[in-house]
Design a protein around this motif. Structure first.
Motif, short mmCIF file in Angstrom:
data_model
loop_
_atom_site.label_atom_id
_atom_site.label_comp_id
_atom_site.label_asym_id
_atom_site.label_seq_id
_atom_site.Cartn_x
_atom_site.Cartn_y
_atom_site.Cartn_z
N ASP A 25 0.82 -1.22 0.00
CA ASP A 25 0.00 0.00 0.00
C ASP A 25 0.85 1.27 0.00
O ASP A 25 0.34 2.36 -0.28
CB ASP A 25 -0.94 0.01 1.21
CG ASP A 25 -1.93 -1.14 1.16
OD1 ASP A 25 -2.31 -1.56 0.05
OD2 ASP A 25 -2.32 -1.63 2.25
N ASP A 26 2.14 1.14 0.29
CA ASP A 26 3.04 2.29 0.34
C ASP A 26 3.84 2.45 -0.95
O ASP A 26 4.81 3.22 -1.00
CB ASP A 26 3.99 2.18 1.53
CG ASP A 26 3.26 2.25 2.86
OD1 ASP A 26 2.23 2.96 2.92
OD2 ASP A 26 3.70 1.61 3.83
N GLU B 214 7.61 4.09 0.25
CA GLU B 214 7.97 4.62 1.56
C GLU B 214 8.14 3.47 2.53
O GLU B 214 7.23 2.68 2.74
CB GLU B 214 6.91 5.59 2.08
CG GLU B 214 7.31 6.22 3.39
CD GLU B 214 6.32 7.27 3.85
OE1 GLU B 214 6.56 7.85 4.92
OE2 GLU B 214 5.32 7.49 3.17
N LYS C 7 8.50 2.66 6.23
CA LYS C 7 8.21 3.33 7.50
C LYS C 7 9.04 2.72 8.63
O LYS C 7 9.28 1.53 8.66
CB LYS C 7 6.72 3.23 7.81
CG LYS C 7 5.87 3.95 6.78
CD LYS C 7 4.42 3.84 7.07
CE LYS C 7 3.63 4.58 5.99
NZ LYS C 7 2.21 4.39 6.12
N GLN D 103 11.70 7.64 2.07
CA GLN D 103 11.15 7.61 0.73
C GLN D 103 12.20 7.17 -0.28
O GLN D 103 13.34 7.64 -0.24
CB GLN D 103 10.64 9.01 0.36
CG GLN D 103 9.85 9.08 -0.90
CD GLN D 103 8.42 8.64 -0.73
OE1 GLN D 103 7.92 8.58 0.37
NE2 GLN D 103 7.76 8.33 -1.81
#
Length: 150
Positions: A68-69, A84, A86, A107
């Motif tokens: 999803d990132d 990204e 995290k 990122q």
């Protein structure tokens, strides 16, 4: 007096004592963040691109990222991938502290231009085992045209 001398044993660990043996690793760890900034920030996303008559296949290594990132955008023949990672460090009960952290967070971005335009409607993306797989069909009629000389 010659009987009182102690022979040097090269197999003895004390004989090979070298206080600077770990200096190279220490210097590498110390200067690694500065070298990364000089080279453009975070580590580059590694990409393999192959081509058939009808499409391009792209494999991008993006380990440790939630699907999803990841964002993929196509604009004509330009493909851009951003992801990204995290920082989700787990704090343990008892007040443990991090002794060493080598994983990078933040990122990542990669953009490249393909020789032919991509048909955005037929493009597909999958994320399996840390590898982003893109199937990018070529747009019909983008082979150019040959001019007749008059």
């Amino acid at each position: 007096m010659a009987n009182q001398l102690i022979r040097r044993d090269p197999q003895n660990p004390l004989a090979r004592f070298d206080p600077f043996s770990d200096m190279e690793e220490f210097m590498h760890d110390f200067f690694a963040p500065a070298l990364r900034l000089r080279d453009g920030g975070t580590a580059r996303m590694r990409v393999d691109i192959s081509e058939t008559e009808q499409a391009y296949q792209v494999q991008a290594d993006i380990p440790g990222v939630n699907k999803d990132d990841i964002k993929v955008s196509i604009d004509g023949n330009r493909v851009s991938i951003s992801a990204e990672l995290k920082d989700e460090r787990v704090t343990r009960d008892g007040g443990g502290k991090t002794v060493r952290s080598e994983r990078e967070y933040g990122q990542q971005y990669r953009s490249f231009v393909l020789p032919h335009e991509v048909d955005e409607a037929g493009a597909q993306a999958r994320y399996e085992n840390g590898v982003l797989l893109l199937d990018l069909p070529k747009k019909e009629g983008t082979g150019g045209r040959q001019l007749s000389i008059q």
